[in-house]
Structure formats: structure tokens, C-alpha cells
Design a protein around this motif. Structure first.
Motif, mmCIF file in Angstrom:
data_model
loop_
_atom_site.group_PDB
_atom_site.id
_atom_site.type_symbol
_atom_site.label_atom_id
_atom_site.label_comp_id
_atom_site.label_asym_id
_atom_site.label_seq_id
_atom_site.Cartn_x
_atom_site.Cartn_y
_atom_site.Cartn_z
ATOM 1 N N MET A 68 0.823 -1.202 0.000
ATOM 2 C CA MET A 68 0.000 0.000 0.000
ATOM 3 C C MET A 68 0.865 1.262 0.000
ATOM 4 N N ARG A 109 -6.328 -2.418 -2.490
ATOM 5 C CA ARG A 109 -7.293 -2.288 -1.381
ATOM 6 C C ARG A 109 -8.342 -3.403 -1.432
ATOM 7 N N ALA A 124 -11.196 0.781 7.134
ATOM 8 C CA ALA A 124 -11.228 0.456 5.709
ATOM 9 C C ALA A 124 -12.020 1.503 4.928
ATOM 10 N N THR A 139 -9.922 4.643 4.433
ATOM 11 C CA THR A 139 -8.934 4.483 3.365
ATOM 12 C C THR A 139 -9.587 4.557 1.995
ATOM 13 N N CYS A 140 -10.716 3.872 1.848
ATOM 14 C CA CYS A 140 -11.419 3.852 0.558
ATOM 15 C C CYS A 140 -11.964 5.234 0.194
ATOM 16 N N HIS A 163 -9.110 7.388 -1.083
ATOM 17 C CA HIS A 163 -8.711 6.986 -2.427
ATOM 18 C C HIS A 163 -9.747 7.438 -3.453
#
Length: 313
Positions: free
Chosen positions: A62, A125, A239, A242-243, A246
Motif C-alpha cells: 500500500m 485495497r 477500511a 482508506t477507501c 482513495h
């Protein structure tokens, strides 16, 4: 013989950029705003790369891809912003034909490579969240190196093809580009020949790459969101964070590419605003999103700062 004729037909030795504004006061405001953005982009993204290199805990797939993203953003911003800043104090805002071609090459090299990188990061991911037990087996360092080499190679091939398309066209005037940097749609619009085939190639290449990668990324995150329903709340929260980060970068970056390259080479009033956001502001989002929203990065950054302070003492 045909090549020689085209060269003789190309009498334009330089292009005149219109810039973002002709008002001196507005130009000065633009200069200071974009100078601040550029300096913050350099400092923030270089700091991310240095932090990842120095902290062994961040030597994961990552953060390997994140360091590539930061490096690309520094280069991508540097292709256009310094020239734009220097043109603030120039009345003519000229760029030579050769420099224009070089700018087009590196602009598309870094932009296309970043599109592929964002797609790879979405896949990374997906594997990390949907297949956590097999993550290091699937995303081992050999795979990461292959994916990294593939995206840079694809970006280079794309850039060479676009630059070649631009060079082959004859330019015999006018030479005014309604932009603050050289890009294929604006340049080929000035060619003194029929450019319909070239425009089709631009749309089918850059437009299609942007659209396909965007769809792949959206599908990846749709699968991730479905998978997150079955996870515990803490893991789900991290999670999702992070998503979301992005997806923010993806939407802003690919939104510009789709807007500019998925239509014929026609200048619109909105192009300059979208391009300014794309070249100066989007590269700054990485340090903000991936540092301030990421506990691992914040911890590694604090550790790096303490280490530097300790050495100075």
C-alpha cells in the motif's frame, strides 16, 4: 518525402499562451496562490516519500504505491506550474515548439501513469479488505514490482504515441493557445490540416483509458463496500476511511481526464478552471488526505521528526 513536406509546412516556432488572466492584479493573486499550492505540494509529497523510505513499518504494498503516487504528483505539478508562475511576469507568455512538445510528453507520461497507479491501488485495497489472509501472498513484492514497471511502461508508450501524433501535424499559424500550458487538444486545434482522425484517436485513447479505469475502480470499491458489511465496526471504519480517501483522489483526477479527453478538441470556458485544479490543487490532496487521515503515516512522521530533532541536538 511526405515528412519533409510536413516539416516545411510547420512554420510556427513558438506558441503564445493566454494564461489564466490578463488582469495584472488577478495575475499577481494567481501567482501567490499557485506558488503556495506548489510549495506545499513539493513539501508534502516529498515528506511522504521520505517518511515511507525511513520507516520500515511502512514497507508494504500500500505504501509502496503511495510513495509512487507522491513522486508522480511532484513531477506532474512541476511540468506545468513553474512555467505558469514565470509567465505571470511576462506579457507575451511564449513557449517554444520544442518545449511545448516536451511539456506534452511529460504531462501525459505522469498523468497516464497516475491513472494506472490509481487503478492498481484500488486492486490492492480490494485484495487487502476482501482477501486479508492471502494479501501478502497475492500482493508480494515481485507482483508489486511487475505492476509498478507495467504502469510506468504503459504511461511511457501512451505519452510517446500522443507526442508523435502532435509532432506529425503541420502548424502554420495562428499560434495562440487558449491555456496556460501545452496539451494535445489545444495544440492540435491550431494545426493547419484536418485533425478529425487525430481527435478520434485522442478520445479513443485517453478518453477510453480514463473511462475504463474509472469503471474498474468504482466496481472494485463497490465490491469492497459489500464485503465490509460482514466485518466488525473498527475494521470497517478504518477500511472505509482508506477507501473514501482513495475515491476522493480518483474522482477529482479522473474527472478532469474524462472532461478534457472524452470530447472533440474544442476549447470551453471551463477548461482553464478544470485544468488549474488538475495541475495545481489535485497533487496537493495526497499529503492532506493520506497524512492527516492516516494514523500510521502520522505516527511515522512524528517518529521521523523526533529522530531529526535528536540528531540536531
Amino acid at each position: 518525402m511526405e515528412k519533409a513536406v510536413l516539416i516545411n509546412q510547420t512554420s510556427v516556432m513558438s506558441f503564445r499562451l493566454t494564461g489564466l488572466s490578463t488582469n495584472p492584479k488577478v495575475q499577481m493573486a494567481i501567482f501567490f496562490i499557485f506558488l503556495i499550492f506548489y510549495v506545499l505540494t513539493l513539501v508534502g509529497n516529498i515528506l511522504i516519500v521520505v517518511t515511507i523510505i525511513h520507516d520500515h513499518r511502512l514497507h508494504t504494498p500500500m505504501y509502496f504505491f503511495l510513495s509512487n503516487l507522491s513522486f508522480i504528483d511532484v513531477c506532474h505539478s512541476t511540468v506545468t506550474v513553474p512555467k505558469m508562475l514565470s509567465d505571470t511576469f511576462s506579457e507575451e507568455k511564449l513557449i517554444s515548439f520544442d518545449d511545448c512538445v516536451v511539456q506534452i510528453f511529460f504531462l501525459h507520461l505522469f498523468a497516464c501513469t497516475e491513472i494506472f497507479l490509481l487503478t492498481v491501488m484500488a486492486y490492492d485495497r480490494y485484495v487487502a479488505i476482501c482477501k486479508p489472509l492471502r494479501y501478502m501472498t497475492i500482493m508480494n513484492w515481485k507482483v508489486c514490482m511487475v505492476l509498478g514497471g507495467a504502469m510506468w511502461t504503459a504511461g511511457t508508450i501512451h505519452s510517446i504515441s500522443f507526442t508523435s501524433l502532435t509532432i506529425k501535424l503541420p502548424y502554420c499559424g495562428p499560434n495562440e493557445l487558449d491555456s496556460f500550458f501545452c496539451d494535445v487538444p489545444q495544440v492540435i486545434e491550431l494545426a493547419c490540416t484536418d485533425t478529425r482522425i487525430t481527435e478520434i484517436l485522442v478520445v479513443s485513447n485517453s478518453g477510453m483509458i480514463s473511462m475504463v479505469c474509472f469503471v474498474i475502480i468504482v466496481v472494485s470499491y463497490a465490491v469492497i463496500l459489500v464485503s465490509l458489511r460482514q466485518q466488525i465496526s473498527d475494521g470497517k471504519r478504518k477500511a472505509l476511511s482508506t477507501c473514501a480517501a482513495h475515491l476522493t483522489v480518483v474522482t477529482l483526477f479522473l474527472g478532469h481526464c474524462i472532461f478534457i479527453y472524452s470530447r472533440p478538441a474544442i476549447s470551453l470556458p471551463e477548461d482553464k478552471i478544470v485544468s488549474a485544479f488538475f495541475t495545481a490543487i489535485t497533487p496537493l490532496l495526497n499529503p492532506i488526505i493520506y497524512t492527516f487521515r492516516n494514523e500510521d503515516m502520522k505516527s511515522a512522521l512524528k517518529k521521523l521528526i523526533r529522530r531529526k530533532e535528536g540528531k540536531e541536538k
